[in-house]
Each structure stands twice: as C-alpha cells, then as structure tokens.
Design a protein around this motif. Structure first.
Motif, mmCIF file in Angstrom:
data_model
loop_
_atom_site.group_PDB
_atom_site.id
_atom_site.type_symbol
_atom_site.label_atom_id
_atom_site.label_comp_id
_atom_site.label_asym_id
_atom_site.label_seq_id
_atom_site.Cartn_x
_atom_site.Cartn_y
_atom_site.Cartn_z
ATOM 1 N N UNK A 1 0.852 -1.185 0.000
ATOM 2 C CA UNK A 1 0.000 0.000 0.000
ATOM 3 C C UNK A 1 0.889 1.236 0.000
ATOM 4 N N UNK A 2 0.507 2.231 -0.792
ATOM 5 C CA UNK A 2 1.209 3.526 -0.789
ATOM 6 C C UNK A 2 0.548 4.439 0.233
ATOM 7 N N UNK A 3 1.381 5.055 1.047
ATOM 8 C CA UNK A 3 0.928 6.006 2.068
ATOM 9 C C UNK A 3 1.887 7.186 2.065
ATOM 10 N N UNK A 4 1.491 8.302 2.683
ATOM 11 C CA UNK A 4 2.457 9.401 2.848
ATOM 12 C C UNK A 4 3.615 8.933 3.727
ATOM 13 N N UNK A 5 4.807 9.502 3.506
ATOM 14 C CA UNK A 5 5.945 9.175 4.358
ATOM 15 C C UNK A 5 5.832 9.884 5.708
ATOM 16 N N UNK A 6 5.282 11.118 5.682
ATOM 17 C CA UNK A 6 5.126 11.863 6.929
ATOM 18 C C UNK A 6 3.807 12.621 6.911
ATOM 19 N N UNK A 7 3.339 12.965 8.122
ATOM 20 C CA UNK A 7 2.095 13.715 8.250
ATOM 21 C C UNK A 7 2.047 14.316 9.655
ATOM 22 N N UNK A 8 1.131 15.228 9.839
ATOM 23 C CA UNK A 8 0.844 15.731 11.177
ATOM 24 C C UNK A 8 -0.457 15.090 11.635
ATOM 25 N N UNK A 9 -0.424 14.507 12.812
ATOM 26 C CA UNK A 9 -1.610 13.933 13.418
ATOM 27 C C UNK A 9 -2.174 14.951 14.397
ATOM 28 N N UNK A 10 -3.440 15.290 14.225
ATOM 29 C CA UNK A 10 -4.149 16.139 15.185
ATOM 30 C C UNK A 10 -5.263 15.287 15.762
ATOM 31 N N UNK A 11 -5.311 15.192 17.081
ATOM 32 C CA UNK A 11 -6.304 14.354 17.745
ATOM 33 C C UNK A 11 -6.549 14.874 19.155
ATOM 34 N N UNK A 12 -7.443 14.201 19.837
ATOM 35 C CA UNK A 12 -7.710 14.515 21.238
ATOM 36 C C UNK A 12 -7.276 13.338 22.102
ATOM 37 N N UNK A 13 -6.894 13.640 23.347
ATOM 38 C CA UNK A 13 -6.559 12.587 24.294
ATOM 39 C C UNK A 13 -7.822 12.177 25.051
ATOM 40 N N UNK A 14 -7.680 11.263 25.983
ATOM 41 C CA UNK A 14 -8.839 10.722 26.712
ATOM 42 C C UNK A 14 -9.585 11.753 27.540
ATOM 43 N N UNK A 15 -8.977 12.917 27.763
ATOM 44 C CA UNK A 15 -9.645 13.989 28.511
ATOM 45 C C UNK A 15 -10.200 15.083 27.608
ATOM 46 N N UNK A 16 -10.065 14.909 26.296
ATOM 47 C CA UNK A 16 -10.594 15.885 25.350
ATOM 48 C C UNK A 16 -9.609 16.959 24.938
ATOM 49 N N UNK A 17 -8.380 16.896 25.448
ATOM 50 C CA UNK A 17 -7.361 17.886 25.083
ATOM 51 C C UNK A 17 -6.800 17.588 23.704
ATOM 52 N N UNK A 18 -6.716 18.628 22.869
ATOM 53 C CA UNK A 18 -6.146 18.460 21.539
ATOM 54 C C UNK A 18 -4.629 18.388 21.615
ATOM 55 N N UNK A 19 -4.043 17.599 20.710
ATOM 56 C CA UNK A 19 -2.593 17.564 20.559
ATOM 57 C C UNK A 19 -2.256 17.362 19.089
ATOM 58 N N UNK A 20 -1.064 17.755 18.717
ATOM 59 C CA UNK A 20 -0.542 17.518 17.369
ATOM 60 C C UNK A 20 0.814 16.860 17.492
ATOM 61 N N UNK A 21 1.086 15.936 16.573
ATOM 62 C CA UNK A 21 2.342 15.211 16.581
ATOM 63 C C UNK A 21 2.752 14.963 15.136
#
Length: 152
Positions: A98-118
């Motif tokens: 499968x072809x996928x991007x090599x890199x990306x930014x993940x934006x999500x929330x943790x179990x308490x609803x706080x947003x984070x980016x990685x």
C-alpha cells in the motif's frame, strides 16, 4: 480491562463512517483501556473502534514508542510517499503493498478531550493513516496495489 472481539472484513460495521466522540467520560476510558489490552493480545500495531464493533472515531497505536490514543484524529500535511506491506487485524492472513504518505501531522484529542498535534514519519505515519481509514469505513485491502503471500 477486558479483551474485545475483533471483527473481520465480513462484518458490515467496518465499512461505515464513525461518529465523532463528544463525551470524554469513564465509558470512553474503559473502551480505550479495553482496546489497549486487545491490541497487545493480538500483537498488532493499531486498533480502531469499529474493529471492536464501536462506531466512534477512536483508535490506539503502538509502533514500539509507547501507546498513543487517538480520539477524533485528523491527518494533516501529508508529505512524501512510502510503499510497504500492510496487514490488518480484521483481515487475517491478508497482506499487500500500500502507498501512504511518508510523513504527516496527526491532530487528535486525548482521553480527557485535550487536543494535541504530533509529526509522524515512517511506520508511525503509515499506522495512523491506516487506523484513520478504518474510522472512515475504508479497509487497507481496497488500497492494495499488489497482494503478497503471508510468511509461514
């Protein structure tokens, strides 16, 4: 914590779009803990909520750097390309390139609803894209450009 049953590609739930998580409570935390235990027992890299029969935008990933919980994840700024073999806990004994991007930014929330980016690269980016696809009702087998025989 409890082990959850992992549904396979024959189950229609895997082809449905998941709903956004709005409540960050003990019920969510229990699901996240159960998904973690299920992932480790199955010896996978990632597990999405629809794979355990829950239509919510939740996934857990561990590619060897510790468990990451993804709630309402988004894949942003994909760059580059990588082509590698993938498998899926919901598609036992099926493997393919499968072809996928090599890199990306993940934006999500943790179990308490706080947003984070990685910022993710390599296998971590691949896994995040794979699990996010599950939340949109897509399986990796629809993206495979060449199936391969499983190793004995």
């Amino acid at each position: 914590m409890a082990l959850r049953n992992i549904v396979t590609k024959e189950n229609d739930i895997l082809y449905k779009k998941c709903r956004t998580v709005e409540k960050f409570d003990e019920r969510l935390w229990t699901l996240l803990d159960d998904m973690k235990e299920t992932l480790y027992k199955a010896q996978g890299y990632g597990l999405a909520a629809p794979q355990v029969g829950i239509l919510r935008r939740i996934a857990v990933i561990d590619v060897g750097e510790g468990l990451i919980e993804l709630i309402n994840p988004e894949i942003l700024d994909p760059e580059g390309e990588q082509r590698d073999v993938e498998g899926c806990l919901s598609c036992p004994d099926v493997w393919g390139y499968v072809k996928r991007p090599y890199s990306c930014t993940l934006r999500a929330q943790d179990r308490n609803g706080n947003y984070y980016e990685k910022r993710l690269e390599g296998i971590f980016c691949r896994c995040a894209c794979h699990e996010t696809d599950h939340l949109d009702g897509k399986l990796f087998i629809d993206l495979v450009d060449e199936f391969v025989e499983p190793e004995e």
